[in-house]
Design a protein around this motif. Sequence first.
Motif, PDB file in Angstrom:
ATOM      1  N   ALA A   1      34.728  47.401  25.810  1.00 50.32           N
ATOM      2  CA  ALA A   1      34.723  48.093  27.103  1.00 50.32           C
ATOM      3  C   ALA A   1      34.792  47.102  28.258  1.00 50.32           C
ATOM      4  O   ALA A   1      35.495  47.329  29.249  1.00 50.32           O
ATOM      5  N   ALA A   2      34.065  45.991  28.141  1.00 49.25           N
ATOM      6  CA  ALA A   2      34.073  44.974  29.195  1.00 49.25           C
ATOM      7  C   ALA A   2      35.461  44.364  29.354  1.00 49.25           C
ATOM      8  O   ALA A   2      35.921  44.122  30.479  1.00 49.25           O
ATOM      9  N   ASP A   3      36.134  44.106  28.230  1.00 50.74           N
ATOM     10  CA  ASP A   3      37.495  43.555  28.307  1.00 50.74           C
ATOM     11  C   ASP A   3      38.425  44.526  29.018  1.00 50.74           C
ATOM     12  O   ASP A   3      39.275  44.109  29.822  1.00 50.74           O
ATOM     13  N   GLU A   4      38.275  45.816  28.729  1.00 52.39           N
ATOM     14  CA  GLU A   4      39.136  46.798  29.381  1.00 52.39           C
ATOM     15  C   GLU A   4      38.816  46.902  30.869  1.00 52.39           C
ATOM     16  O   GLU A   4      39.724  47.021  31.701  1.00 52.39           O
ATOM     17  N   ALA A   5      37.522  46.867  31.191  1.00 53.83           N
ATOM     18  CA  ALA A   5      37.139  46.905  32.611  1.00 53.83           C
ATOM     19  C   ALA A   5      37.744  45.730  33.364  1.00 53.83           C
ATOM     20  O   ALA A   5      38.194  45.873  34.514  1.00 53.83           O
ATOM     21  N   ALA A   6      37.758  44.568  32.728  1.00 48.36           N
ATOM     22  CA  ALA A   6      38.293  43.371  33.377  1.00 48.36           C
ATOM     23  C   ALA A   6      39.800  43.495  33.617  1.00 48.36           C
ATOM     24  O   ALA A   6      40.284  43.317  34.738  1.00 48.36           O
ATOM     25  N   ILE A   7      40.554  43.822  32.574  1.00 50.75           N
ATOM     26  CA  ILE A   7      42.010  43.880  32.722  1.00 50.75           C
ATOM     27  C   ILE A   7      42.429  45.045  33.614  1.00 50.75           C
ATOM     28  O   ILE A   7      43.520  45.027  34.201  1.00 50.75           O
ATOM     29  N   SER A   8      41.560  46.030  33.775  1.00 47.99           N
ATOM     30  CA  SER A   8      41.878  47.171  34.643  1.00 47.99           C
ATOM     31  C   SER A   8      42.154  46.725  36.076  1.00 47.99           C
ATOM     32  O   SER A   8      42.895  47.389  36.801  1.00 47.99           O
ATOM     33  N   ARG A   9      41.576  45.606  36.468  1.00 48.19           N
ATOM     34  CA  ARG A   9      41.744  45.131  37.844  1.00 48.19           C
ATOM     35  C   ARG A   9      43.140  44.559  38.083  1.00 48.19           C
ATOM     36  O   ARG A   9      43.664  44.630  39.193  1.00 48.19           O
ATOM     37  N   MET A  10      43.743  43.997  37.032  1.00 42.55           N
ATOM     38  CA  MET A  10      45.149  43.587  37.140  1.00 42.55           C
ATOM     39  C   MET A  10      46.057  44.806  37.154  1.00 42.55           C
ATOM     40  O   MET A  10      46.995  44.892  37.952  1.00 42.55           O
ATOM     41  N   TYR A  11      45.772  45.756  36.264  1.00 43.81           N
ATOM     42  CA  TYR A  11      46.573  46.983  36.255  1.00 43.81           C
ATOM     43  C   TYR A  11      46.480  47.695  37.601  1.00 43.81           C
ATOM     44  O   TYR A  11      47.442  48.308  38.059  1.00 43.81           O
ATOM     45  N   GLY A  12      45.316  47.599  38.230  1.00 44.88           N
ATOM     46  CA  GLY A  12      45.123  48.249  39.512  1.00 44.88           C
ATOM     47  C   GLY A  12      45.791  47.531  40.668  1.00 44.88           C
ATOM     48  O   GLY A  12      45.840  48.053  41.788  1.00 44.88           O
ATOM     49  N   GLY A  13      46.280  46.299  40.427  1.00 41.29           N
ATOM     50  CA  GLY A  13      46.992  45.556  41.463  1.00 41.29           C
ATOM     51  C   GLY A  13      46.088  44.870  42.471  1.00 41.29           C
ATOM     52  O   GLY A  13      46.544  44.508  43.559  1.00 41.29           O
ATOM     53  N   ILE A  14      44.816  44.659  42.112  1.00 42.26           N
ATOM     54  CA  ILE A  14      43.890  44.087  43.106  1.00 42.26           C
ATOM     55  C   ILE A  14      43.356  42.713  42.713  1.00 42.26           C
ATOM     56  O   ILE A  14      42.634  42.095  43.499  1.00 42.26           O
ATOM     57  N   HIS A  15      43.711  42.229  41.508  1.00 39.48           N
ATOM     58  CA  HIS A  15      43.268  40.899  41.080  1.00 39.48           C
ATOM     59  C   HIS A  15      44.381  40.165  40.356  1.00 39.48           C
ATOM     60  O   HIS A  15      45.213  40.772  39.663  1.00 39.48           O
ATOM     61  N   TYR A  16      44.364  38.848  40.487  1.00 39.34           N
ATOM     62  CA  TYR A  16      45.233  37.981  39.703  1.00 39.34           C
ATOM     63  C   TYR A  16      44.606  37.764  38.324  1.00 39.34           C
ATOM     64  O   TYR A  16      43.417  38.019  38.110  1.00 39.34           O
ATOM     65  N   ARG A  17      45.396  37.236  37.405  1.00 39.30           N
ATOM     66  CA  ARG A  17      44.921  37.042  36.034  1.00 39.30           C
ATOM     67  C   ARG A  17      43.728  36.081  35.965  1.00 39.30           C
ATOM     68  O   ARG A  17      42.784  36.311  35.202  1.00 39.30           O
ATOM     69  N   ALA A  18      43.747  35.008  36.731  1.00 38.30           N
ATOM     70  CA  ALA A  18      42.657  34.027  36.657  1.00 38.30           C
ATOM     71  C   ALA A  18      41.316  34.665  36.997  1.00 38.30           C
ATOM     72  O   ALA A  18      40.299  34.384  36.346  1.00 38.30           O
ATOM     73  N   ALA A  19      41.291  35.530  38.007  1.00 42.25           N
ATOM     74  CA  ALA A  19      40.040  36.165  38.413  1.00 42.25           C
ATOM     75  C   ALA A  19      39.468  37.024  37.298  1.00 42.25           C
ATOM     76  O   ALA A  19      38.247  37.123  37.131  1.00 42.25           O
ATOM     77  N   VAL A  20      40.356  37.635  36.529  1.00 43.84           N
ATOM     78  CA  VAL A  20      39.946  38.511  35.433  1.00 43.84           C
ATOM     79  C   VAL A  20      39.456  37.695  34.245  1.00 43.84           C
ATOM     80  O   VAL A  20      38.355  37.914  33.721  1.00 43.84           O
ATOM     81  N   GLU A  21      40.280  36.744  33.805  1.00 41.86           N
ATOM     82  CA  GLU A  21      39.955  35.997  32.588  1.00 41.86           C
ATOM     83  C   GLU A  21      38.790  35.037  32.801  1.00 41.86           C
ATOM     84  O   GLU A  21      37.905  34.932  31.938  1.00 41.86           O
ATOM     85  N   ILE A  22      38.765  34.366  33.927  1.00 42.24           N
ATOM     86  CA  ILE A  22      37.648  33.456  34.194  1.00 42.24           C
ATOM     87  C   ILE A  22      36.398  34.262  34.549  1.00 42.24           C
ATOM     88  O   ILE A  22      35.279  33.893  34.187  1.00 42.24           O
ATOM     89  N   GLY A  23      36.589  35.389  35.222  1.00 40.88           N
ATOM     90  CA  GLY A  23      35.456  36.225  35.592  1.00 40.88           C
ATOM     91  C   GLY A  23      34.709  36.788  34.397  1.00 40.88           C
ATOM     92  O   GLY A  23      33.472  36.793  34.380  1.00 40.88           O
TER      93      GLY A  23
END
Length: 436
Positions: free
Chosen positions: A388-410
């Motif tokens: 669930a946490a992984d999906e929550a994280a990648i959802s921010r890229m799908y939503g167009g509000i975060h770059y990949r680094a913010a998601v993966e490092i976050g």
Amino acid sequence: MLTACQKNAERILITPEDYHSSVDKVTEVMIHDIFSPPVASRIYAYPNIAAYEILAKKNDSYTSLANQLHGLNNIPLAKDTVNINYELAALVAHIDLNKRLIFSEDRIEVFRDSLYSIWESQNKKEFNASKDYGLQVAEHIATWMDKDNYKQTRTMPKFSVNSEDPSRWQPTPPAYMSGIEPHWNKIRPFVIDSASQFKPVPPPPFSMEKESDFYKELREVYDISNEITAKGDTSEEVAIAQFWDCNPYVSVTRGHLMFATKKITPGAHWIGITKIASRKTEASLVQTVHAYTKTSIAIADAFISCWDEKYRSNLIRPETLINEHIDDSWEPVLQTPPFPEYSSGHSVVSGAAAKALTSIFGDNFAFDDDTEVAFGLPVRSFNSFNEAADEAAISRMYGGIHYRAAVEIGIGQGRNLGDFIIKKLQMINEKSSAVN
């Protein structure tokens, strides 16, 4: 409606459902009052800690958090140990601190008074003794709470936007709100040593050169957004983005009128998952409070850590750059929240919460997440908290509000913080048979 006890029972019975209802009530009020995600995390943590400390006094299987959480001393001992119902006192303390932490106090008061009337009619002596002790502990926790620098941050200056530096965050459409909680790193943490303890590596250096790592990540956000929106209503990625939106600041414009739609925060979503897990395992009251407390502490410290980085790196959002340099008509799937981009709050908080919940319920805990049903979204199912946490994280890229680094490092930042908390925080008495 809460079921405090069976008719004619001599002792007032407080059930896990009673506690869930109290948590749900404060969530409801926070949605109404529109609290920011960091502030909401603070509102969850203190009432849960108060309830947990009272129950730990009675139950040898659980260890007090005094001298484990920064600045927390032992709660006072009960004077009337004969008549006190510790479960009732814990719920009284939880409700009282909820009332202190929100704006719409009347909504909590109506909820509280309806329960007080029931409990008093069932066993007046037990109710009065338990209420007095619960309020005494709530006052003790409130005194500790008032020293966490929150009040001081209310009078600190607003965030200053640097419009001359193209890499720095700028307010985003449609409301162009100022950056929220720029001083949240000054809030006293609960367990972590400092706001900067889990400082992540910096994001890719800002550059609009097409061969740079930063520009490639910017372009990736744009391309993914176009790809998934082209699928229309069948897009699983859009469904994921919407499910994990959890943005209490969404603004809607109708002609000359602008208003906010009300949603839960990302922390509230994970508090909802805590309820789901507790119900599925038929957790006792003390086990339920333990789960809420551990998870809310992890969430609160995760926000402090994340916000420390957000206003350090102060990175511009994809929407601003895409509109300026790639496509001036582009809009993200989700409305961009009003604070800097790096690192992703959902990623950090979800990583930490998932670690806390996994330490309690196990690695492969499958669950159906109905947290967003109240907001018109379907149930999503997960095989574990980490999934669930992984999906929550990648959802921010799908939503167009975060770059990949913010998601993966976050997500890594949050998991490292979560690991630290579950190793440092001793809530289970190892000599007991309690399930962690």
